[in-house]
Motif scaffolding. Structure first.
Motif, mmCIF file in Angstrom:
data_model
loop_
_atom_site.group_PDB
_atom_site.id
_atom_site.type_symbol
_atom_site.label_atom_id
_atom_site.label_comp_id
_atom_site.label_asym_id
_atom_site.label_seq_id
_atom_site.Cartn_x
_atom_site.Cartn_y
_atom_site.Cartn_z
ATOM 1 N N LEU A 212 0.814 -1.216 0.000
ATOM 2 C CA LEU A 212 0.000 0.000 0.000
ATOM 3 C C LEU A 212 0.849 1.268 0.000
ATOM 4 O O LEU A 212 0.446 2.296 -0.569
ATOM 5 C CB LEU A 212 -0.934 -0.011 1.220
ATOM 6 C CG LEU A 212 -2.032 -1.104 1.209
ATOM 7 C CD1 LEU A 212 -2.827 -1.052 2.510
ATOM 8 C CD2 LEU A 212 -2.941 -0.904 -0.005
ATOM 9 N N LYS A 213 2.035 1.219 0.644
ATOM 10 C CA LYS A 213 2.879 2.415 0.673
ATOM 11 C C LYS A 213 3.364 2.812 -0.717
ATOM 12 O O LYS A 213 3.694 3.983 -0.953
ATOM 13 C CB LYS A 213 4.080 2.173 1.585
ATOM 14 C CG LYS A 213 3.723 2.041 3.060
ATOM 15 C CD LYS A 213 4.960 1.852 3.898
ATOM 16 C CE LYS A 213 4.626 1.746 5.373
ATOM 17 N NZ LYS A 213 5.856 1.575 6.217
ATOM 18 N N GLY A 214 3.416 1.852 -1.627
ATOM 19 C CA GLY A 214 3.890 2.144 -2.971
ATOM 20 C C GLY A 214 2.800 2.599 -3.923
ATOM 21 O O GLY A 214 3.094 2.952 -5.074
ATOM 22 N N GLN A 215 1.548 2.623 -3.466
ATOM 23 C CA GLN A 215 0.430 3.038 -4.326
ATOM 24 C C GLN A 215 0.280 4.563 -4.253
ATOM 25 O O GLN A 215 -0.573 5.105 -3.539
ATOM 26 C CB GLN A 215 -0.870 2.339 -3.900
ATOM 27 C CG GLN A 215 -0.785 0.812 -3.898
ATOM 28 C CD GLN A 215 -0.484 0.226 -5.261
ATOM 29 O OE1 GLN A 215 0.679 0.120 -5.659
ATOM 30 N NE2 GLN A 215 -1.531 -0.138 -5.989
ATOM 31 N N ILE A 216 1.098 5.246 -5.013
ATOM 32 C CA ILE A 216 1.148 6.713 -4.974
ATOM 33 C C ILE A 216 -0.132 7.292 -5.565
ATOM 34 O O ILE A 216 -0.555 6.912 -6.669
ATOM 35 C CB ILE A 216 2.370 7.221 -5.758
ATOM 36 C CG1 ILE A 216 3.655 6.599 -5.184
ATOM 37 C CG2 ILE A 216 2.447 8.733 -5.738
ATOM 38 C CD1 ILE A 216 4.887 6.910 -5.991
ATOM 39 N N GLU A 217 -0.724 8.230 -4.855
ATOM 40 C CA GLU A 217 -1.960 8.870 -5.313
ATOM 41 C C GLU A 217 -1.716 10.275 -5.853
ATOM 42 O O GLU A 217 -2.561 10.815 -6.584
ATOM 43 C CB GLU A 217 -2.975 8.934 -4.154
ATOM 44 C CG GLU A 217 -3.372 7.577 -3.592
ATOM 45 C CD GLU A 217 -4.183 6.747 -4.584
ATOM 46 O OE1 GLU A 217 -4.719 7.324 -5.555
ATOM 47 O OE2 GLU A 217 -4.277 5.521 -4.368
ATOM 48 N N ASP A 218 -0.591 10.879 -5.514
ATOM 49 C CA ASP A 218 -0.330 12.263 -5.913
ATOM 50 C C ASP A 218 0.093 12.341 -7.387
ATOM 51 O O ASP A 218 0.519 11.347 -8.004
ATOM 52 C CB ASP A 218 0.765 12.868 -5.033
ATOM 53 C CG ASP A 218 0.360 12.906 -3.563
ATOM 54 O OD1 ASP A 218 -0.868 12.969 -3.295
ATOM 55 O OD2 ASP A 218 1.255 12.845 -2.695
ATOM 56 N N GLU A 219 0.010 13.557 -7.904
ATOM 57 C CA GLU A 219 0.505 13.813 -9.261
ATOM 58 C C GLU A 219 2.023 13.937 -9.202
ATOM 59 O O GLU A 219 2.565 14.636 -8.331
ATOM 60 C CB GLU A 219 -0.117 15.098 -9.802
ATOM 61 C CG GLU A 219 0.262 15.397 -11.241
ATOM 62 C CD GLU A 219 -0.509 16.587 -11.802
ATOM 63 O OE1 GLU A 219 0.130 17.478 -12.386
ATOM 64 O OE2 GLU A 219 -1.746 16.630 -11.615
ATOM 65 N N ILE A 220 2.703 13.262 -10.111
ATOM 66 C CA ILE A 220 4.167 13.208 -10.063
ATOM 67 C C ILE A 220 4.754 13.435 -11.454
ATOM 68 O O ILE A 220 4.059 13.313 -12.475
ATOM 69 C CB ILE A 220 4.668 11.845 -9.524
ATOM 70 C CG1 ILE A 220 4.193 10.722 -10.457
ATOM 71 C CG2 ILE A 220 4.195 11.612 -8.100
ATOM 72 C CD1 ILE A 220 4.785 9.361 -10.133
ATOM 73 N N ASP A 221 6.026 13.762 -11.450
ATOM 74 C CA ASP A 221 6.807 13.796 -12.691
ATOM 75 C C ASP A 221 7.518 12.448 -12.832
ATOM 76 O O ASP A 221 8.115 11.946 -11.867
ATOM 77 C CB ASP A 221 7.835 14.926 -12.654
ATOM 78 C CG ASP A 221 7.184 16.297 -12.690
ATOM 79 O OD1 ASP A 221 6.278 16.496 -13.514
ATOM 80 O OD2 ASP A 221 7.568 17.171 -11.876
ATOM 81 N N LEU A 222 7.457 11.891 -14.004
ATOM 82 C CA LEU A 222 7.978 10.542 -14.214
ATOM 83 C C LEU A 222 8.863 10.511 -15.456
ATOM 84 O O LEU A 222 8.551 11.144 -16.478
ATOM 85 C CB LEU A 222 6.811 9.561 -14.379
ATOM 86 C CG LEU A 222 7.165 8.081 -14.470
ATOM 87 C CD1 LEU A 222 7.745 7.579 -13.154
ATOM 88 C CD2 LEU A 222 5.930 7.271 -14.847
#
Length: 296
Positions: A212-222
């Protein structure tokens, strides 16, 4: 003198008649009066007159002189055999030279692809023609993941360059097996959803609730590397869409299932988060068996 000749005439006549009857006698009788010998394996008969004759049923064909046609045919066969023996080393040399050139070309291509991965990233384009020329090229996107539509590409082993260097030269190794997590990614600046290979997870972390800690919900640059669709290789199973088990990248099918565009990138290692997939799982691999062919 004449009287002696007249007295001997009947005797000479009887002898001549006896020889004639001997020649016309049956084979059974003649064999009793003839001595059979051999000459280089060919049966011979010796009669009372001391003349040696070949038996007609065996030696006639053996002693027949070779015709000019047979001699010419034998000469042509010898010539063809000589040319065939000459072509064997020439063909081997030509194939070996070709394999050497092919191996050099393959190694140069692998080096070019490896250097392309290390190039500076550029913004992702949506032009299909440009994308075909960008495989293994780093690109940048901004957006957020849609974790509810994850796909699993398996079985896969963890790509760890440091570990591979440590295990280089070992007869056997035991890489950790698992899967690559493919997650739709909505690009806020482009307004489209693409497919992102977030990286490797072990078997015990395959289900999203275990990480669950790896399920990022925020908007990110990739940042990721462009990858194109691939055909199923021999002995690779078919993709099982119903069970969400994918064995090779079929971008059209993946896009249809997730509602994304058939655009695929491998997230780089910097995208790795604690408890989440390990990024940087791009393998630059081209089948290169030319050295084996050269040796054999």
């Amino acid at each position: 003198m004449a009287t002696r000749l007249l007295r001997a005439a009947p005797r000479l006549l009887r002898e001549r008649r006896g020889l004639g009857s001997l020649g016309a006698a049956a084979p059974g009788r003649a064999s009793q009066c003839l001595i059979r010998t051999t000459f280089f394996g060919c049966p011979l008969t010796k009669g009372a007159s001391g003349l040696v004759q070949k038996t007609k049923d065996v030696c006639l064909r053996f002693c027949r002189p070779r015709s000019s046609t047979a001699a010419a045919g034998k000469s042509e066969e010898d010539a063809l055999l000589k040319w065939g023996l000459l072509l064997v080393p020439l063909t081997t040399f030509g194939l070996g030279t070709w394999q050497v050139q092919r191996r050099k070309w393959k190694l140069d291509l692998i080096a070019q692809l490896a250097s392309r991965i290390r190039a500076d990233p550029i913004p992702l384009t949506l032009d299909p023609m440009e994308l075909k020329e960008l495989e293994y090229r780093p690109v940048t996107v901004r957006g957020r993941f849609e974790h509810s539509k994850e796909l699993y590409l398996l079985p896969r082993s963890l790509l760890d360059p440091e570990r591979e260097v440590r295990q280089a030269g070992r007869i056997s190794s035991h890489p950790e097996n698992g899967a690559n997590v493919i997650t739709p990614f909505y690009c806020t600046e482009l307004g489209v959803t693409i497919l992102v290979n977030r990286g490797f997870v072990p078997k015990n972390k395959l289900k999203p609730e275990t990480r669950l800690k790896g399920q990022i919900e925020d908007e990110i640059d990739l940042t990721g590397v462009v990858r194109l669709t691939e055909k199923r290789k021999p002995f690779v199973p078919e993709n099982n869409i119903e069970q969400n088990r994918w064995h090779y990248r079929d971008l059209e099918a993946m896009a249809k299932v997730t509602g994304a565009e058939p655009i695929f990138i491998d997230a780089d290692f910097k995208s790795t988060v604690p408890g989440g997939p390990i990024g940087g799982q791009t393998r630059v691999s081209l089948r290169n068996e030319h050295m084996q062919y050269i040796v054999t």
